[in-house]
Design a protein around this motif. Sequence first.
Motif: not given
Length: 356
Positions: A82, A44, A78, A47, A74, A18
């Motif tokens: 988004k 976003a 994802a 990672t 995420g 996260s």
Amino acid sequence: MLLTRRLALGAAAVALASLTACGRDAGAPAPGANSDLEGEIKGAGATSQADAQDAWMNGFMDLNLAAAVDYAGGGSGAGRTKLIAGAVDFAGSDAAMEAKEAQALGGAVEVPLYISPIAVAYNVPGLGGDTHLNMTGEVIARVFAGDITTWNDPAIAALNEGVDLPELRITVVNRSDDSGTTKNFTAYLHAVAPQAWGHEGAETWPLSGGQSGDGTSGVIQTISAAKGTIGYADASKIPDSLGTVAVGSGEDFVPVSAEAAAATLDASALDEQATDSRVIYSLNHAAAGAYPIILISYLIARQRYDDPRIAEVVKAYFRYMASQEGQEAAAAEAGCAPISQALRERVLAAIDTIGS
């Protein structure tokens, strides 16, 4: 310079699970700080960019006192979803957008700003630290496919004359979670040794058996815990206790390094889907003197934003990430490979197409 190896276990796992930026670095404003750029943007996605995004956001906000950037992880898919839905202003992705995604976005700016070597790391007694066993792509593929099962196999021994290889069973370690690292690693194996590795590049490890670990830290922990293991992971996270493979590239065997990884990208051609605003690549895995197993993570923005202030901040942030200062900050924090000046010029031209 060779990559600095850093074992980031528990803290890195949390950061990758996260990822968020919670404000700017404490202390006095940076010399020459700008108060004119105003607005808040959110991103976003991948990672893999965790440490690099921390460096980029802090550096950018230190220079732009009225601007704010937030980036949550995420996963690549994802992040792209988004961005298309309008939930974020930019995305990070370990895979380039598909044509239908770029079309749904109404025009995309897509640039490679995070480049990281993927190390093939092993735990063999007496062969850790700065030791680099030589392996061709064919041999690596046969090892991970389970065709080569012992460390003193003739195929490995022939490439490492004078090295005392033990009669020790090889245990393959893979990622248990879906990951861009796995996709790029398996794509490399299929590209250079399709007969030995009959699987397309994919985020999910295609074989059963062996051992696995969750995330980069899990893979490294699993490799480190048992003798005879071999796996793949972001090179900047490999500890000195493990050895890494010098990969056959052209006529050479090239140890993992940031510079050698960047050389692979410089030797690669633009993908057939590339445009003036989408700087995406089809990798050349056989460039002489280059390290051929790399992860390219892209930053993706809209070409047009409804809010001119958002467009201005996104463009400024992308320009900072692409700048020499931004790339050096990410390299120091994350061990990634800074882009070349030639690539920077192409990337900046793409970023300049962002508007409202």
